[in-house]
Design a protein around this motif. Sequence first.
Motif, mmCIF file in Angstrom:
data_model
loop_
_atom_site.group_PDB
_atom_site.id
_atom_site.type_symbol
_atom_site.label_atom_id
_atom_site.label_comp_id
_atom_site.label_asym_id
_atom_site.label_seq_id
_atom_site.Cartn_x
_atom_site.Cartn_y
_atom_site.Cartn_z
ATOM 1 N N LYS A 59 46.890 23.175 -9.956
ATOM 2 C CA LYS A 59 47.099 24.606 -9.710
ATOM 3 C C LYS A 59 48.340 25.097 -10.459
ATOM 4 O O LYS A 59 48.371 26.237 -10.948
ATOM 5 N N ILE A 60 49.355 24.260 -10.565
ATOM 6 C CA ILE A 60 50.559 24.658 -11.308
ATOM 7 C C ILE A 60 50.207 24.917 -12.770
ATOM 8 O O ILE A 60 50.644 25.908 -13.367
ATOM 9 N N GLU A 61 49.412 24.043 -13.358
ATOM 10 C CA GLU A 61 49.010 24.224 -14.751
ATOM 11 C C GLU A 61 48.171 25.489 -14.908
ATOM 12 O O GLU A 61 48.330 26.244 -15.878
ATOM 13 N N GLU A 62 47.289 25.752 -13.932
ATOM 14 C CA GLU A 62 46.488 26.984 -13.949
ATOM 15 C C GLU A 62 47.392 28.213 -13.925
ATOM 16 O O GLU A 62 47.161 29.190 -14.651
ATOM 17 N N LEU A 63 48.449 28.154 -13.119
ATOM 18 C CA LEU A 63 49.380 29.285 -13.023
ATOM 19 C C LEU A 63 50.210 29.437 -14.295
ATOM 20 O O LEU A 63 50.553 30.558 -14.687
ATOM 21 N N ARG A 64 50.553 28.323 -14.927
ATOM 22 C CA ARG A 64 51.279 28.399 -16.205
ATOM 23 C C ARG A 64 50.472 29.221 -17.210
ATOM 24 O O ARG A 64 50.994 30.123 -17.870
ATOM 25 N N ILE A 65 49.178 28.909 -17.315
ATOM 26 C CA ILE A 65 48.317 29.593 -18.284
ATOM 27 C C ILE A 65 48.101 31.045 -17.881
ATOM 28 O O ILE A 65 48.217 31.961 -18.709
ATOM 29 N N ALA A 66 47.815 31.258 -16.591
ATOM 30 C CA ALA A 66 47.498 32.613 -16.111
ATOM 31 C C ALA A 66 48.693 33.551 -16.256
ATOM 32 O O ALA A 66 48.533 34.714 -16.652
ATOM 33 N N PRO A 83 63.231 26.262 -0.097
ATOM 34 C CA PRO A 83 64.025 26.474 -1.314
ATOM 35 C C PRO A 83 63.693 25.477 -2.419
ATOM 36 O O PRO A 83 63.626 25.836 -3.597
ATOM 37 N N VAL A 84 63.441 24.222 -2.041
ATOM 38 C CA VAL A 84 63.117 23.187 -3.028
ATOM 39 C C VAL A 84 61.785 23.484 -3.705
ATOM 40 O O VAL A 84 61.649 23.377 -4.936
ATOM 41 N N GLN A 85 60.792 23.852 -2.925
ATOM 42 C CA GLN A 85 59.468 24.147 -3.490
ATOM 43 C C GLN A 85 59.536 25.310 -4.477
ATOM 44 O O GLN A 85 58.981 25.239 -5.585
ATOM 45 N N ALA A 86 60.230 26.369 -4.089
ATOM 46 C CA ALA A 86 60.339 27.530 -4.975
ATOM 47 C C ALA A 86 61.065 27.181 -6.261
ATOM 48 O O ALA A 86 60.648 27.560 -7.364
ATOM 49 N N ARG A 87 62.144 26.421 -6.125
ATOM 50 C CA ARG A 87 62.933 26.056 -7.300
ATOM 51 C C ARG A 87 62.124 25.168 -8.239
ATOM 52 O O ARG A 87 62.164 25.326 -9.467
ATOM 53 N N ASN A 88 61.372 24.221 -7.679
ATOM 54 C CA ASN A 88 60.571 23.321 -8.512
ATOM 55 C C ASN A 88 59.467 24.063 -9.263
ATOM 56 O O ASN A 88 59.171 23.747 -10.422
ATOM 57 N N ILE A 89 58.857 25.038 -8.612
ATOM 58 C CA ILE A 89 57.821 25.827 -9.293
ATOM 59 C C ILE A 89 58.443 26.616 -10.441
ATOM 60 O O ILE A 89 57.878 26.715 -11.533
#
Length: 379
Positions: A59-66, A83-89
């Motif tokens: 899903k992260i890769e899908e969001l990168r492209i989108a 906070p960790v999840q948001a920062r990592n994304i």
Amino acid sequence: MSDRVFLVIVKGPKMNVSDADAVLTEMKELTGSANGVLVGETRANIPVPSPSHYIRGGKIEELRIATQETKANVLIFSVDLSPVQARNIENEIPWVRVVDRTGLILDIFARRAVSKDGKLQVELAQLQYLLPRLAGKGVIMSRLGGGIGTRGPGEQKLEVDRRKIRNRIEHIKGQIEKLSRHRALVREGRKQKRLRQIAIVGYTNAGKSTLLNALTGADAYVEDRLFATLDPKTRVREEKNESPILFTDTVGFIRDLPHGLVKAFHATLEEAVEADLVLIVVDAADELALEHKHVVDGVLKELGAESRPKLIALNKLDLLNDQQKARVMDLFPGACPISAVQKQGLRELVREARKLIELGEELKLSGHQNGDENNSGNR
């Protein structure tokens, strides 16, 4: 310049398709209320969230492209992120700011607050939200700067900023406590004058401010957006041969209203706790009217106002046909059908409100007050 927003609607294991549709509709409205331009959306089935990113690698890769294709600069999630999840994304997709649901709602509140009291309460909620997110670059936070979500300070400033924020939080809490004491004095003065007060509550955009205007001739701000009103406004309704009644419009509720916001706005929302009657406005034209009523009940319980006498006003009946009216009246037996825009049913509403207030006073005098016995529209 408006932010270009890409929405991520998270579907948990207990959500069905219609639940996800409702969340999408609400998130679109929230995005519009934050002046964001929606450029795309996706749904993510997340049975078990990833501790590091919430969503998984695919899903992260899908969001990168989108986000590249749509030129989105803000990624808004329909859930709250750590906070960790948001920062990592943000590290994975560095051209976007990541904002979670609470951050988005805080942004809207910051835009809507007008009075000194409202601004203080919003700032308190913002700072309490920001404090655990001070962990370096890519910090998500509410609208303390420009746009939906802004960047945090550099690493060298973090400890200083933490101290400053904690000190500011304590200062604001003191100011809000003074505000609460002042409101208590005002309410006591009204009681001594035997002025009865009705708190108008309800899901955001149910028509509370329109109803206040219709009942009292007030000029409360009205807009077809979520959280158009933040600052409570009290106005009087005077009728021939009847005692005046004070009506107070309050901030709208929403599903999963962030607990920090409820706490921060307690000084304002306590008007509902202390009112002689809580008038719950329900948008009868909304397919989720019953669910929204349950959300309101939950917030009232959190505030400690669940035992107050209550009356339900089924608003926007002018938008329904006869069959739809009959169905919604079956869902809310004992409720008062009204149209605030058309000023229909208001006399009957006020008459029923007066009766419930008098009943509550009689029960107080007899020493047998029971909140469940007082409630109309909940039977």
